[in-house]
Design a protein around this motif. Structure first.
Motif, PDB file in Angstrom:
ATOM      1  N   ASN A  43       0.828  -1.203   0.000  1.00  0.00           N
ATOM      2  CA  ASN A  43       0.000   0.000   0.000  1.00  0.00           C
ATOM      3  C   ASN A  43       0.865   1.256   0.000  1.00  0.00           C
ATOM      4  O   ASN A  43       0.585   2.220  -0.719  1.00  0.00           O
ATOM      5  CB  ASN A  43      -0.935  -0.001   1.222  1.00  0.00           C
ATOM      6  N   SER A  44       1.927   1.238   0.799  1.00  0.00           N
ATOM      7  CA  SER A  44       2.839   2.380   0.840  1.00  0.00           C
ATOM      8  C   SER A  44       3.528   2.579  -0.505  1.00  0.00           C
ATOM      9  O   SER A  44       3.685   3.716  -0.973  1.00  0.00           O
ATOM     10  CB  SER A  44       3.896   2.166   1.939  1.00  0.00           C
ATOM     11  N   PHE A  45       3.938   1.485  -1.132  1.00  0.00           N
ATOM     12  CA  PHE A  45       4.562   1.541  -2.456  1.00  0.00           C
ATOM     13  C   PHE A  45       3.622   2.202  -3.462  1.00  0.00           C
ATOM     14  O   PHE A  45       4.010   3.118  -4.196  1.00  0.00           O
ATOM     15  CB  PHE A  45       4.929   0.129  -2.908  1.00  0.00           C
ATOM     16  N   ALA A  46       2.376   1.760  -3.493  1.00  0.00           N
ATOM     17  CA  ALA A  46       1.415   2.306  -4.452  1.00  0.00           C
ATOM     18  C   ALA A  46       1.109   3.772  -4.168  1.00  0.00           C
ATOM     19  O   ALA A  46       1.135   4.612  -5.069  1.00  0.00           O
ATOM     20  CB  ALA A  46       0.129   1.482  -4.411  1.00  0.00           C
ATOM     21  N   ARG A  47       0.861   4.081  -2.919  1.00  0.00           N
ATOM     22  CA  ARG A  47       0.464   5.444  -2.546  1.00  0.00           C
ATOM     23  C   ARG A  47       1.567   6.462  -2.823  1.00  0.00           C
ATOM     24  O   ARG A  47       1.328   7.520  -3.395  1.00  0.00           O
ATOM     25  CB  ARG A  47       0.087   5.469  -1.060  1.00  0.00           C
ATOM     26  N   ALA A 167      10.560   2.757   5.168  1.00  0.00           N
ATOM     27  CA  ALA A 167      11.314   3.756   4.414  1.00  0.00           C
ATOM     28  C   ALA A 167      11.878   3.162   3.131  1.00  0.00           C
ATOM     29  O   ALA A 167      11.925   3.834   2.097  1.00  0.00           O
ATOM     30  CB  ALA A 167      12.440   4.324   5.278  1.00  0.00           C
ATOM     31  N   ALA A 168      12.290   1.890   3.170  1.00  0.00           N
ATOM     32  CA  ALA A 168      12.828   1.234   1.974  1.00  0.00           C
ATOM     33  C   ALA A 168      11.763   1.114   0.895  1.00  0.00           C
ATOM     34  O   ALA A 168      12.018   1.413  -0.285  1.00  0.00           O
ATOM     35  CB  ALA A 168      13.385  -0.140   2.332  1.00  0.00           C
ATOM     36  N   PHE A 169      10.567   0.679   1.256  1.00  0.00           N
ATOM     37  CA  PHE A 169       9.499   0.529   0.272  1.00  0.00           C
ATOM     38  C   PHE A 169       9.068   1.884  -0.291  1.00  0.00           C
ATOM     39  O   PHE A 169       8.826   2.018  -1.492  1.00  0.00           O
ATOM     40  CB  PHE A 169       8.305  -0.212   0.889  1.00  0.00           C
ATOM     41  N   LYS A 170       8.994   2.892   0.566  1.00  0.00           N
ATOM     42  CA  LYS A 170       8.596   4.219   0.098  1.00  0.00           C
ATOM     43  C   LYS A 170       9.674   4.851  -0.767  1.00  0.00           C
ATOM     44  O   LYS A 170       9.372   5.488  -1.790  1.00  0.00           O
ATOM     45  CB  LYS A 170       8.279   5.122   1.299  1.00  0.00           C
ATOM     46  N   ALA A 171      10.934   4.694  -0.383  1.00  0.00           N
ATOM     47  CA  ALA A 171      12.034   5.239  -1.182  1.00  0.00           C
ATOM     48  C   ALA A 171      12.073   4.584  -2.552  1.00  0.00           C
ATOM     49  O   ALA A 171      12.298   5.256  -3.574  1.00  0.00           O
ATOM     50  CB  ALA A 171      13.364   5.046  -0.457  1.00  0.00           C
ATOM     51  N   PHE A 172      11.850   3.267  -2.601  1.00  0.00           N
ATOM     52  CA  PHE A 172      11.797   2.568  -3.883  1.00  0.00           C
ATOM     53  C   PHE A 172      10.662   3.109  -4.738  1.00  0.00           C
ATOM     54  O   PHE A 172      10.822   3.346  -5.940  1.00  0.00           O
ATOM     55  CB  PHE A 172      11.638   1.065  -3.664  1.00  0.00           C
ATOM     56  N   ALA A 173       9.508   3.323  -4.139  1.00  0.00           N
ATOM     57  CA  ALA A 173       8.355   3.849  -4.879  1.00  0.00           C
ATOM     58  C   ALA A 173       8.666   5.219  -5.478  1.00  0.00           C
ATOM     59  O   ALA A 173       8.376   5.474  -6.658  1.00  0.00           O
ATOM     60  CB  ALA A 173       7.145   3.950  -3.951  1.00  0.00           C
ATOM     61  N   LYS A 174       9.270   6.104  -4.694  1.00  0.00           N
ATOM     62  CA  LYS A 174       9.572   7.445  -5.177  1.00  0.00           C
ATOM     63  C   LYS A 174      10.636   7.417  -6.279  1.00  0.00           C
ATOM     64  O   LYS A 174      10.543   8.152  -7.260  1.00  0.00           O
ATOM     65  CB  LYS A 174      10.054   8.333  -4.017  1.00  0.00           C
ATOM     66  N   ALA A 175      11.647   6.559  -6.124  1.00  0.00           N
ATOM     67  CA  ALA A 175      12.690   6.442  -7.146  1.00  0.00           C
ATOM     68  C   ALA A 175      12.119   5.876  -8.437  1.00  0.00           C
ATOM     69  O   ALA A 175      12.440   6.341  -9.539  1.00  0.00           O
ATOM     70  CB  ALA A 175      13.834   5.568  -6.634  1.00  0.00           C
ATOM     71  N   LEU A 176      11.257   4.862  -8.320  1.00  0.00           N
ATOM     72  CA  LEU A 176      10.652   4.271  -9.510  1.00  0.00           C
ATOM     73  C   LEU A 176       9.723   5.260 -10.196  1.00  0.00           C
ATOM     74  O   LEU A 176       9.695   5.343 -11.437  1.00  0.00           O
ATOM     75  CB  LEU A 176       9.898   2.993  -9.138  1.00  0.00           C
ATOM     76  N   ASP A 177       8.962   6.015  -9.420  1.00  0.00           N
ATOM     77  CA  ASP A 177       8.074   7.027  -9.994  1.00  0.00           C
ATOM     78  C   ASP A 177       8.872   8.020 -10.844  1.00  0.00           C
ATOM     79  O   ASP A 177       8.449   8.401 -11.938  1.00  0.00           O
ATOM     80  CB  ASP A 177       7.333   7.752  -8.866  1.00  0.00           C
ATOM     81  N   GLU A 178      10.023   8.423 -10.346  1.00  0.00           N
ATOM     82  CA  GLU A 178      10.867   9.343 -11.120  1.00  0.00           C
ATOM     83  C   GLU A 178      11.406   8.665 -12.382  1.00  0.00           C
ATOM     84  O   GLU A 178      11.412   9.257 -13.467  1.00  0.00           O
ATOM     85  CB  GLU A 178      12.035   9.833 -10.266  1.00  0.00           C
TER      86      GLU A 178
END
Length: 196
Positions: A43-47, A167-178
């Motif tokens: 959920n954190s990854f998607a959001r 933090a790892a899952f959220k950081a991955f999500a933000k990096a992938l989004d970019e």
């Protein structure tokens, strides 16, 4: 802009997984893996990546969480690759340094077509909820290899295992989004080879 969506199903004797992914979503998520903390991470990854994600998993949790988490990583990676298609016009690279209370995690992504994982996340407990902490690396390994991405995740500092993992899952999500975002200056793909 192309419709960057994917539908992937994987059925084995150990797991049955269905994933729908929209890279150009708004962060809508419907997840059920049978592992509460893993659901929270997805959920954190998607959001935080603004990805629309449906992830429904039936796994052999009576054995342990290994097959469920690893196979979900495989399918999510396949969905990312499918949704990206030819990768025309995308930035390709993305990175993010994400703070969560006392923890700070760096994630960097290269959608190069060459899979590689560096995961430096030292945990001090065996589990967070019903999520075995050693499975964090296995999940990101599966994603990186199935998506054919170069992925680095590194703990800069931190002590709370829940915070480090989230933090790892959220950081991955933000990096992938970019990395998957478009740059109007890019024609074709961002590579001297002419393909990714």
């Amino acid at each position: 802009m192309n419709n960057r969506t994917a539908h992937v199903e994987r059925i084995t004797k150990e797991t049955k997984i269905v994933v729908d992914l929209n890279l150009d979503g708004s962060g809508k998520c419907r997840v059920n893996t049978g592992i509460g903390f893993f659901d929270h991470m997805l959920n954190s990854f998607a959001r935080h990546g603004f990805f629309d994600l449906v992830c429904i998993v039936e796994g052999d949790l009576e054995v342990d969480c290994h097959h469920t988490i690893e196979d979900t990583g495989i399918v999510l990676g396949q969905a990312i690759a499918q949704a990206l298609g030819e990768k025309k016009g995308i930035r390709r690279y993305g990175s993010f340094l994400l703070p969560m209370d006392e923890s700070l995690v760096l994630s960097a992504v290269d959608l190069s077509g060459r899979p590689y994982l560096v995961c430096d996340l030292p945990f001090t407990v065996e589990k967070v909820g019903e999520f075995d902490t050693e499975m964090v690396r296995e999940f990101f390994y599966a994603v990186s290899y199935s998506a054919a991405m170069n992925l680095h995740i590194k703990l800069m500092h931190g002590s709370n295992n829940h915070h480090i993992m989230e933090a790892a899952f959220k950081a991955f999500a933000k990096a992938l989004d970019e990395a998957v975002s478009y740059d109007e200056r890019i024609t074709g793909v961002l590579s001297t080879k002419g393909s990714l």
